[in-house]
Scaffold this active site. Structure first.
Site, PDB file in Angstrom:
ATOM      1  CG  ASN A   7      -1.851   1.163   1.290  1.00 50.47           C
ATOM      2  OD1 ASN A   7      -1.773   2.083   0.462  1.00 50.47           O
ATOM      3  ND2 ASN A   7      -2.742   1.153   2.253  1.00 50.47           N
ATOM      4  CE  LYS A  14      -0.369   2.603   6.396  1.00 49.80           C
ATOM      5  NZ  LYS A  14      -1.753   2.980   6.320  1.00 49.80           N
ATOM      6  NE  ARG A  92      -6.107   1.910  -0.181  1.00 55.11           N
ATOM      7  CZ  ARG A  92      -6.117   3.048   0.478  1.00 55.11           C
ATOM      8  NH1 ARG A  92      -5.005   3.510   1.003  1.00 55.11           N
ATOM      9  NH2 ARG A  92      -7.220   3.725   0.624  1.00 55.11           N
ATOM     10  CG  HIS A 181     -13.136   3.309   3.443  1.00 59.48           C
ATOM     11  ND1 HIS A 181     -13.913   4.282   4.018  1.00 59.48           N
ATOM     12  CD2 HIS A 181     -11.864   3.613   3.769  1.00 59.48           C
ATOM     13  CE1 HIS A 181     -13.150   5.145   4.655  1.00 59.48           C
ATOM     14  NE2 HIS A 181     -11.886   4.766   4.515  1.00 59.48           N
ATOM     15  CG  HIS A 208     -14.242   1.631   7.078  1.00 62.85           C
ATOM     16  ND1 HIS A 208     -13.431   0.526   6.934  1.00 62.85           N
ATOM     17  CD2 HIS A 208     -13.415   2.664   7.331  1.00 62.85           C
ATOM     18  CE1 HIS A 208     -12.172   0.899   7.086  1.00 62.85           C
ATOM     19  NE2 HIS A 208     -12.140   2.201   7.329  1.00 62.85           N
ATOM     20  CG  LEU A 209     -17.822   4.256  11.904  1.00 63.42           C
ATOM     21  CD1 LEU A 209     -18.598   4.333  13.217  1.00 63.42           C
ATOM     22  CD2 LEU A 209     -18.400   5.233  10.887  1.00 63.42           C
ATOM     23  N   GLY A 212     -10.784   8.228   8.123  1.00 63.11           N
ATOM     24  CA  GLY A 212     -11.740   8.364   7.032  1.00 63.11           C
ATOM     25  C   GLY A 212     -12.919   7.473   7.392  1.00 63.11           C
ATOM     26  NE  ARG A 241     -10.564  12.613   3.791  1.00 63.38           N
ATOM     27  CZ  ARG A 241     -10.441  11.300   3.721  1.00 63.38           C
ATOM     28  NH1 ARG A 241     -11.509  10.522   3.755  1.00 63.38           N
ATOM     29  NH2 ARG A 241      -9.259  10.748   3.609  1.00 63.38           N
ATOM     30  NE  ARG A 285      -6.931   6.465  20.211  1.00 60.78           N
ATOM     31  CZ  ARG A 285      -6.002   5.820  19.542  1.00 60.78           C
ATOM     32  NH1 ARG A 285      -5.560   4.677  19.995  1.00 60.78           N
ATOM     33  NH2 ARG A 285      -5.503   6.310  18.433  1.00 60.78           N
ATOM     34  CB  ILE A 332     -14.155   5.212  15.292  1.00 60.36           C
ATOM     35  CG1 ILE A 332     -13.040   6.284  15.272  1.00 60.36           C
ATOM     36  CG2 ILE A 332     -15.327   5.682  16.127  1.00 60.36           C
ATOM     37  CD1 ILE A 332     -13.433   7.588  14.588  1.00 60.36           C
ATOM     38  CD  GLU A 334     -11.907  -3.179  13.682  1.00 56.57           C
ATOM     39  OE1 GLU A 334     -10.943  -3.552  14.365  1.00 56.57           O
ATOM     40  OE2 GLU A 334     -11.865  -3.056  12.444  1.00 56.57           O
ATOM     41  CG  ASN A 335     -10.829  -0.142  18.998  1.00 57.51           C
ATOM     42  OD1 ASN A 335     -10.690  -1.238  19.531  1.00 57.51           O
ATOM     43  ND2 ASN A 335     -10.146   0.228  17.934  1.00 57.51           N
ATOM     44  CD  GLU A 385      -9.049  -1.315   4.516  1.00 58.95           C
ATOM     45  OE1 GLU A 385      -8.689  -1.034   5.679  1.00 58.95           O
ATOM     46  OE2 GLU A 385      -9.251  -0.462   3.651  1.00 58.95           O
TER      47      GLU A 385
HETATM   48  P1  ADP Z   1      -7.430   5.092   9.326  1.00 59.00           P
HETATM   49  O1  ADP Z   1      -8.625   5.627   8.608  1.00 59.00           O
HETATM   50  O2  ADP Z   1      -6.290   6.064   9.380  1.00 59.00           O
HETATM   51  O3  ADP Z   1      -7.035   3.682   8.923  1.00 59.00           O
HETATM   52  P2  ADP Z   1      -8.204   3.825  11.831  1.00 59.00           P
HETATM   53  O4  ADP Z   1      -9.173   2.848  11.258  1.00 59.00           O
HETATM   54  O5  ADP Z   1      -6.923   3.307  12.368  1.00 59.00           O
HETATM   55  O6  ADP Z   1      -7.909   5.031  10.845  1.00 59.00           O
HETATM   56  O7  ADP Z   1      -8.966   4.626  13.001  1.00 59.00           O
HETATM   57  C1  ADP Z   1      -8.378   5.659  13.699  1.00 59.00           C
HETATM   58  C2  ADP Z   1      -9.410   6.230  14.675  1.00 59.00           C
HETATM   59  O8  ADP Z   1      -9.801   5.213  15.577  1.00 59.00           O
HETATM   60  C3  ADP Z   1      -8.865   7.391  15.506  1.00 59.00           C
HETATM   61  O9  ADP Z   1      -9.821   8.446  15.545  1.00 59.00           O
HETATM   62  C4  ADP Z   1      -8.739   6.766  16.871  1.00 59.00           C
HETATM   63  O10 ADP Z   1      -8.935   7.705  17.907  1.00 59.00           O
HETATM   64  C5  ADP Z   1      -9.882   5.775  16.874  1.00 59.00           C
HETATM   65  N1  ADP Z   1      -9.725   4.781  17.939  1.00 59.00           N
HETATM   66  C6  ADP Z   1      -8.781   3.831  18.078  1.00 59.00           C
HETATM   67  N2  ADP Z   1      -8.948   3.175  19.261  1.00 59.00           N
HETATM   68  C7  ADP Z   1     -10.000   3.750  19.875  1.00 59.00           C
HETATM   69  C8  ADP Z   1     -10.691   3.545  21.127  1.00 59.00           C
HETATM   70  N3  ADP Z   1     -10.294   2.623  21.974  1.00 59.00           N
HETATM   71  N4  ADP Z   1     -11.749   4.320  21.416  1.00 59.00           N
HETATM   72  C9  ADP Z   1     -12.167   5.283  20.553  1.00 59.00           C
HETATM   73  N5  ADP Z   1     -11.575   5.526  19.367  1.00 59.00           N
HETATM   74  C10 ADP Z   1     -10.524   4.775  19.032  1.00 59.00           C
END
Ligand code: ADP
Length: 400
Positions: A7, A14, A92, A181, A208-209, A212, A241, A285, A332, A334-335, A385
């Site tokens: 990528n 990457k 990619r 995405h 997908h959060l 982006g 964005r 976060r 976001i 997932e977490n 991905e």
């Molecule tokens: P990218 O689009 O760059 O691939 P990612 O999918 O890695 O981004 O997501 C990054 C976002 O996920 C950031 O806003 C980060 O704060 C958020 N994130 C990661 N872990 C957590 C968490 N435990 N709680 C809330 N947000 C999180």
């Protein structure tokens, strides 16, 4: 079979060397700050938890890829004896335009056709193709496959992808919704279908959060709508964005503030979204921590972001005539239990019942977050991905 997944960004590369069938990752990492002072290679072997960072000048992607190959075959910590063990390379590629509805073996002719989309993704496509060119030079004779971010969305019907601007702008300038995405939406919607037992008919919404962010509506395994557009700027409110705004506001701000096109572009792509409203950070976060401390702007940003996710979910449920499963993915998705629960607030009328207890516990992998009584299943699914790229590469190379 070993596939090297690449990528390539304008100053980064990457990579993952993986088995496309089992998904096993032999080595993973990235080259950062290519062409900038202080470039470095990060290299990791997941099986042994080995990690190393090598600082070295990488004026171009060629030196970066040479460093990657050097690490992969290193006597001490390498995972292959020689580059001959790499069977194929999967790249990619951000924009495939209307020409590519699927992944493709990259030949000189195909690369020319991909280049025709460069204007639609000027920051990404040329960098992606530079990765292809470098691989062809350093690993001659190996098959290279292009996997497009836009391809999965090519099944959208015209009523969803057309913009109501003069038709000539579509015909002559290719202005329409493409969506991005795609590899993630494909992976997650496939996983959702598997969870449901692969029924013939299914209605899935994928959120997908990440930094982006995009939502897609997937009916019977095919994308029927998605929130990103001609560029990744349309749709949800993202890290930096703006997402959907009145197009007239763009001209108004630009004229009032006397901005150049480039400055206005940066305002919408790099200074808006979470960062624009919260002003202190674009990271979710940081946003959640500030909101917990009572920061009103942080609360507003979370309300705006989740309101927009919810609106897209309802829109896509309407577009598909219902929804069987809502999936959250990306950093976001997932977490963040907060973002998920606020995004689903008020959707009980649609049959969405979130299990708030399960939602608040952080667990890896795919987790069901809805109550058993919920008409609509809610899942968080870890996206992958690179695995989609490796699998597409494998199937194309095997087919040939
Ligand atoms: P990218 O689009 O760059 O691939 P990612 O999918 O890695 O981004 O997501 C990054 C976002 O996920 C950031 O806003 C980060 O704060 C958020 N994130 C990661 N872990 C957590 C968490 N435990 N709680 C809330 N947000 C999180």
């Amino acid at each position: 079979m070993k596939v090297l997944v690449i990528n390539c960004g304008s100053s980064s590369l990457k990579y993952q060397l993986m088995n496309p069938e089992s998904g096993e990752v032999f080595a993973v990492g990235l080259c950062d700050r290519i062409g900038i002072h202080g470039s470095k290679l990060e290299y990791e072997v997941p099986a042994t938890d080995f990690e190393i960072t090598l600082e070295n000048d990488m004026p171009t992607h060629k030196e970066a890829l040479e460093m990657v190959i050097g690490a992969l075959v290193n006597e001490e910590y390498g995972v292959i004896k020689s580059v001959e063990e790499v069977d194929a390379i999967g790249h990619r590629v951000v924009h495939g335009g209307e020409a590519f509805a699927d992944s493709v073996l990259l030949t000189d002719e195909v690369i020319k056709a991909v280049e025709e989309n460069n204007e639609l993704a000027p920051l990404h496509n040329p960098a992606n193709l530079m990765g292809v060119e470098t691989c062809m030079k350093l690993m001659p004779g190996k098959p290279n496959v292009g996997v497009f971010d836009t391809a999965f969305h090519q099944t959208m019907p015209a009523k969803a992808f057309m913009y109501p601007v003069p038709y000539a702008d579509y015909k002559e300038l290719k202005v329409r919704k493409y969506g991005f995405h795609g590899t993630s939406h494909k992976f997650v919607s496939n996983a959702a279908q598997e969870i449901m037992g692969n029924p013939e008919n299914s209605k899935v919404i994928v959120c997908h959060l990440g930094n982006g962010a995009s939502v897609s509506a997937v009916k019977d395994g095919k994308c029927v709508d998605t929130s990103m557009g001609l560029t990744p700027l349309q749709g949800l409110m993202m890290g930096t964005r703006c997402g959907d705004i009145d197009p007239a506001a763009v001209l108004y701000i630009k004229n009032k503030r006397e901005l150049t096109d480039k400055e206005m572009d940066a305002r919408m792509n790099k200074q808006s979204g979470i960062l624009g409203i919260f002003e202190k950070s674009s990271d979710c976060r940081d946003l959640e921590m500030a909101a917990a401390d009572g920061d009103e702007r942080a609360e507003l940003a979370i309300d705006m972001m989740t309101y927009r996710i919810r609106s897209y979910i309802a829109q896509y449920a309407a577009a598909m005539g219902g929804v069987d499963m809502i999936c959250f993915t990306g950093g976001i998705g997932e977490n963040s239990s907060l973002v998920r629960s606020k995004a689903l607030e008020g959707l009980e009328y649609m049959g969405v019942e979130l299990d708030t207890e399960v939602n608040s516990v952080r667990k890896k992998g795919s987790v069901k977050l809805s109550k058993d009584s919920s008409k609509v299943a809610v899942y968080k699914i870890q996206t992958n991905e690179e695995l989609v790229i490796a699998r597409d590469t494998y199937s194309i190379v095997k087919g040939n």
